[in-house]
Motif scaffolding. Structure first.
Motif, PDB file in Angstrom:
ATOM      1  N   TYR A 129       0.809  -1.217   0.000  1.00 58.49           N
ATOM      2  CA  TYR A 129       0.000   0.000   0.000  1.00 58.49           C
ATOM      3  C   TYR A 129       0.845   1.272   0.000  1.00 58.49           C
ATOM      4  CZ  TYR A 129      -4.094  -2.840   1.091  1.00 58.49           C
ATOM      5  OH  TYR A 129      -5.110  -3.760   1.044  1.00 58.49           O
ATOM      6  N   GLY A 130       2.122   1.156   0.314  1.00 58.00           N
ATOM      7  CA  GLY A 130       2.980   2.329   0.407  1.00 58.00           C
ATOM      8  C   GLY A 130       3.382   2.852  -0.959  1.00 58.00           C
ATOM      9  N   PRO A 131       4.200   3.912  -0.980  1.00 61.95           N
ATOM     10  CA  PRO A 131       4.634   4.494  -2.249  1.00 61.95           C
ATOM     11  C   PRO A 131       5.256   3.425  -3.144  1.00 61.95           C
ATOM     12  CG  PRO A 131       5.389   5.811  -0.401  1.00 61.95           C
ATOM     13  CD  PRO A 131       4.810   4.558   0.174  1.00 61.95           C
ATOM     14  N   GLN A 132       4.968   3.483  -4.395  1.00 66.33           N
ATOM     15  CA  GLN A 132       5.454   2.540  -5.407  1.00 66.33           C
ATOM     16  C   GLN A 132       4.758   1.188  -5.329  1.00 66.33           C
ATOM     17  OE1 GLN A 132       7.464   4.134  -7.505  1.00 66.33           O
ATOM     18  NE2 GLN A 132       7.552   5.834  -6.085  1.00 66.33           N
ATOM     19  N   GLY A 133       3.890   0.972  -4.353  1.00 64.64           N
ATOM     20  CA  GLY A 133       3.185  -0.303  -4.244  1.00 64.64           C
ATOM     21  C   GLY A 133       2.044  -0.375  -5.234  1.00 64.64           C
ATOM     22  N   PRO A 134       1.569  -1.587  -5.533  1.00 67.20           N
ATOM     23  CA  PRO A 134       0.512  -1.736  -6.536  1.00 67.20           C
ATOM     24  C   PRO A 134      -0.824  -1.096  -6.124  1.00 67.20           C
ATOM     25  CG  PRO A 134       0.954  -3.831  -5.457  1.00 67.20           C
ATOM     26  CD  PRO A 134       2.001  -2.869  -4.985  1.00 67.20           C
ATOM     27  N   TYR A 135      -1.046  -0.922  -4.815  1.00 71.52           N
ATOM     28  CA  TYR A 135      -2.297  -0.314  -4.352  1.00 71.52           C
ATOM     29  C   TYR A 135      -2.036   1.000  -3.620  1.00 71.52           C
ATOM     30  CZ  TYR A 135      -4.252  -4.765  -5.668  1.00 71.52           C
ATOM     31  OH  TYR A 135      -4.635  -5.858  -6.388  1.00 71.52           O
ATOM     32  N   SER A 136      -0.941   1.642  -3.947  1.00 70.44           N
ATOM     33  CA  SER A 136      -0.562   2.874  -3.254  1.00 70.44           C
ATOM     34  C   SER A 136      -1.562   4.003  -3.464  1.00 70.44           C
ATOM     35  CB  SER A 136       0.829   3.328  -3.702  1.00 70.44           C
ATOM     36  OG  SER A 136       0.830   3.622  -5.090  1.00 70.44           O
ATOM     37  N   LEU A 137      -2.281   4.003  -4.575  1.00 69.12           N
ATOM     38  CA  LEU A 137      -3.204   5.112  -4.794  1.00 69.12           C
ATOM     39  C   LEU A 137      -4.380   5.083  -3.824  1.00 69.12           C
ATOM     40  CD1 LEU A 137      -5.657   5.096  -7.671  1.00 69.12           C
ATOM     41  CD2 LEU A 137      -4.383   3.025  -7.294  1.00 69.12           C
ATOM     42  N   PHE A 138      -4.656   3.941  -3.164  1.00 69.84           N
ATOM     43  CA  PHE A 138      -5.727   3.879  -2.170  1.00 69.84           C
ATOM     44  C   PHE A 138      -5.288   4.453  -0.821  1.00 69.84           C
ATOM     45  CE2 PHE A 138      -7.022  -0.171  -4.565  1.00 69.84           C
ATOM     46  CZ  PHE A 138      -7.877   0.528  -5.410  1.00 69.84           C
ATOM     47  N   ALA A 139      -3.979   4.499  -0.579  1.00 72.15           N
ATOM     48  CA  ALA A 139      -3.454   4.921   0.728  1.00 72.15           C
ATOM     49  C   ALA A 139      -3.767   6.387   0.988  1.00 72.15           C
ATOM     50  CB  ALA A 139      -1.948   4.690   0.783  1.00 72.15           C
ATOM     51  N   GLY A 140      -4.288   6.651   2.184  1.00 72.79           N
ATOM     52  CA  GLY A 140      -4.607   8.016   2.577  1.00 72.79           C
ATOM     53  C   GLY A 140      -5.863   8.555   1.920  1.00 72.79           C
ATOM     54  N   ARG A 141      -6.708   7.675   1.441  1.00 73.11           N
ATOM     55  CA  ARG A 141      -7.910   8.119   0.721  1.00 73.11           C
ATOM     56  C   ARG A 141      -9.122   7.272   1.092  1.00 73.11           C
ATOM     57  NH1 ARG A 141      -6.850  11.038  -4.444  1.00 73.11           N
ATOM     58  NH2 ARG A 141      -4.614  11.219  -4.655  1.00 73.11           N
ATOM     59  N   ASP A 142     -10.291   7.762   0.680  1.00 72.45           N
ATOM     60  CA  ASP A 142     -11.515   6.986   0.771  1.00 72.45           C
ATOM     61  C   ASP A 142     -11.603   6.184  -0.521  1.00 72.45           C
ATOM     62  OD1 ASP A 142     -14.106   5.949   0.754  1.00 72.45           O
ATOM     63  OD2 ASP A 142     -14.932   7.686   1.783  1.00 72.45           O
ATOM     64  N   ALA A 143     -11.470   4.883  -0.417  1.00 72.27           N
ATOM     65  CA  ALA A 143     -11.417   4.016  -1.597  1.00 72.27           C
ATOM     66  C   ALA A 143     -12.743   3.307  -1.864  1.00 72.27           C
ATOM     67  CB  ALA A 143     -10.306   2.988  -1.422  1.00 72.27           C
ATOM     68  N   SER A 144     -13.829   3.750  -1.251  1.00 74.68           N
ATOM     69  CA  SER A 144     -15.110   3.037  -1.352  1.00 74.68           C
ATOM     70  C   SER A 144     -15.548   2.811  -2.788  1.00 74.68           C
ATOM     71  CB  SER A 144     -16.202   3.800  -0.593  1.00 74.68           C
ATOM     72  OG  SER A 144     -15.868   3.949   0.753  1.00 74.68           O
ATOM     73  N   ARG A 145     -15.679   3.878  -3.548  1.00 77.85           N
ATOM     74  CA  ARG A 145     -16.174   3.755  -4.921  1.00 77.85           C
ATOM     75  C   ARG A 145     -15.188   2.956  -5.784  1.00 77.85           C
ATOM     76  NH1 ARG A 145     -20.266   6.204  -7.329  1.00 77.85           N
ATOM     77  NH2 ARG A 145     -20.370   6.127  -9.601  1.00 77.85           N
ATOM     78  N   ALA A 146     -13.903   3.228  -5.629  1.00 78.70           N
ATOM     79  CA  ALA A 146     -12.892   2.530  -6.431  1.00 78.70           C
ATOM     80  C   ALA A 146     -12.937   1.027  -6.181  1.00 78.70           C
ATOM     81  CB  ALA A 146     -11.507   3.089  -6.126  1.00 78.70           C
ATOM     82  N   LEU A 147     -13.098   0.619  -4.931  1.00 82.48           N
ATOM     83  CA  LEU A 147     -13.175  -0.808  -4.623  1.00 82.48           C
ATOM     84  C   LEU A 147     -14.455  -1.425  -5.182  1.00 82.48           C
ATOM     85  CD1 LEU A 147     -11.762  -0.831  -0.994  1.00 82.48           C
ATOM     86  CD2 LEU A 147     -10.648  -1.723  -3.044  1.00 82.48           C
ATOM     87  N   ALA A 148     -15.562  -0.701  -5.079  1.00 80.69           N
ATOM     88  CA  ALA A 148     -16.831  -1.214  -5.605  1.00 80.69           C
ATOM     89  C   ALA A 148     -16.741  -1.432  -7.110  1.00 80.69           C
ATOM     90  CB  ALA A 148     -17.964  -0.249  -5.280  1.00 80.69           C
ATOM     91  N   LEU A 149     -16.056  -0.525  -7.794  1.00 80.41           N
ATOM     92  CA  LEU A 149     -15.930  -0.615  -9.248  1.00 80.41           C
ATOM     93  C   LEU A 149     -14.691  -1.405  -9.675  1.00 80.41           C
ATOM     94  CD1 LEU A 149     -16.802   3.093 -10.127  1.00 80.41           C
ATOM     95  CD2 LEU A 149     -18.283   1.082 -10.385  1.00 80.41           C
ATOM     96  N   MET A 150     -13.861  -1.779  -8.671  1.00 82.98           N
ATOM     97  CA  MET A 150     -12.576  -2.421  -8.939  1.00 82.98           C
ATOM     98  C   MET A 150     -11.797  -1.566  -9.931  1.00 82.98           C
ATOM     99  SD  MET A 150     -13.707  -6.407  -8.706  1.00 82.98           S
ATOM    100  CE  MET A 150     -12.054  -6.992  -8.603  1.00 82.98           C
ATOM    101  N   SER A 151     -11.672  -0.293  -9.577  1.00 84.97           N
ATOM    102  CA  SER A 151     -11.090   0.711 -10.456  1.00 84.97           C
ATOM    103  C   SER A 151      -9.833   1.313  -9.856  1.00 84.97           C
ATOM    104  CB  SER A 151     -12.127   1.824 -10.687  1.00 84.97           C
ATOM    105  OG  SER A 151     -11.542   2.944 -11.296  1.00 84.97           O
ATOM    106  N   PHE A 152      -8.885   1.635 -10.721  1.00 87.38           N
ATOM    107  CA  PHE A 152      -7.681   2.356 -10.314  1.00 87.38           C
ATOM    108  C   PHE A 152      -7.715   3.791 -10.837  1.00 87.38           C
ATOM    109  CE2 PHE A 152      -6.282  -1.991  -9.784  1.00 87.38           C
ATOM    110  CZ  PHE A 152      -5.554  -1.920  -8.622  1.00 87.38           C
ATOM    111  N   ASP A 153      -8.880   4.265 -11.227  1.00 90.73           N
ATOM    112  CA  ASP A 153      -9.042   5.629 -11.721  1.00 90.73           C
ATOM    113  C   ASP A 153      -9.094   6.589 -10.530  1.00 90.73           C
ATOM    114  OD1 ASP A 153      -9.868   8.059 -12.829  1.00 90.73           O
ATOM    115  OD2 ASP A 153     -11.361   7.121 -14.134  1.00 90.73           O
ATOM    116  N   LEU A 154      -8.252   7.627 -10.567  1.00 92.73           N
ATOM    117  CA  LEU A 154      -8.223   8.601  -9.462  1.00 92.73           C
ATOM    118  C   LEU A 154      -9.585   9.241  -9.223  1.00 92.73           C
ATOM    119  CD1 LEU A 154      -4.784  10.356 -10.073  1.00 92.73           C
ATOM    120  CD2 LEU A 154      -5.394   8.831  -8.208  1.00 92.73           C
TER     121      LEU A 154
END
Length: 196
Positions: A129-154
């Motif tokens: 989850y940290g910097p450079q990690g595959p799921y780093s964009l979720f860190a420090g954020r509300d990832a609810s919608r992204a997880l529901a859509l299985m999306s990596f879109d900011l």
């Protein structure tokens, strides 16, 4: 007769010949054993006897003064700290870029500390989850919608669940259950539209 029934069952179940199925099974078992030895708990490694113990005259004797002068143990991950109610702006500071801070992710208003977990790969989670990690964009954020859509879109990194289908909400529910099983809840977002 029973051997033929076993062969037929293996082929029907796996779609492979019995020899191929058992070869795949043996390779999977060998891979599991090799990989599992890479993830030994630090306490188990420390308490395990050395493979080649040194004779007593070669072992280093540590005096009390040397023991006190040694660096104090610093854990790999900070202990989870309850943050209570936290805004999205404050949550952004917990994105893994500061190694002294936990990595937090919000789902449906609940804030989870994902710095470490109860799974085998807990030592890898900061990298995950940290910097450079595959799921780093979720860190420090509300990832609810992204997880529901299985999306990596900011644009999907939001708590806004409006317009999601029942299937997408079910996917989010599955993610939420996984997070509840693995990570401690350390806070919550203020009640706002979309954070229900």
């Amino acid at each position: 007769m029973a051997a033929q029934e076993i062969k037929d069952a293996v082929q029907a179940y796996t779609g492979l010949s019995p020899a191929a199925a058992f070869t795949v099974l043996a390779l999977m078992l060998a891979t599991y054993l090799i990989v599992s030895t890479l993830f030994v708990a630090p306490d188990a490694a420390a308490s395990a006897p050395a493979a080649h113990p040194q004779p007593p005259q070669q072992q280093k004797q540590v005096t009390e003064a040397e023991a006190e002068a040694e660096e104090p143990f610093v854990p790999l991950f900070p202990d989870p700290v309850q943050v209570g109610e936290i805004t999205l702006e404050q949550l952004r500071a917990y994105d893994g870029k500061d190694p002294a801070k936990s990595i937090l992710i919000a789902i449906r208003g609940q804030v989870y500390d994902v710095s470490r977990g109860s799974c085998l790969f807990s030592l890898e989670l900061r990298l995950f989850y940290g910097p450079q990690g595959p799921y780093s964009l979720f860190a420090g954020r509300d990832a609810s919608r992204a997880l529901a859509l299985m999306s990596f879109d900011l644009n999907d990194l939001t708590g806004d669940l409006e317009g999601l289908s029942p299937d997408e909400l079910e996917v989010l529910q599955d993610w939420e259950e996984k997070f509840k099983e693995r990570y401690p809840v350390v806070g919550h977002l203020p009640c706002e539209k979309g954070n229900s």
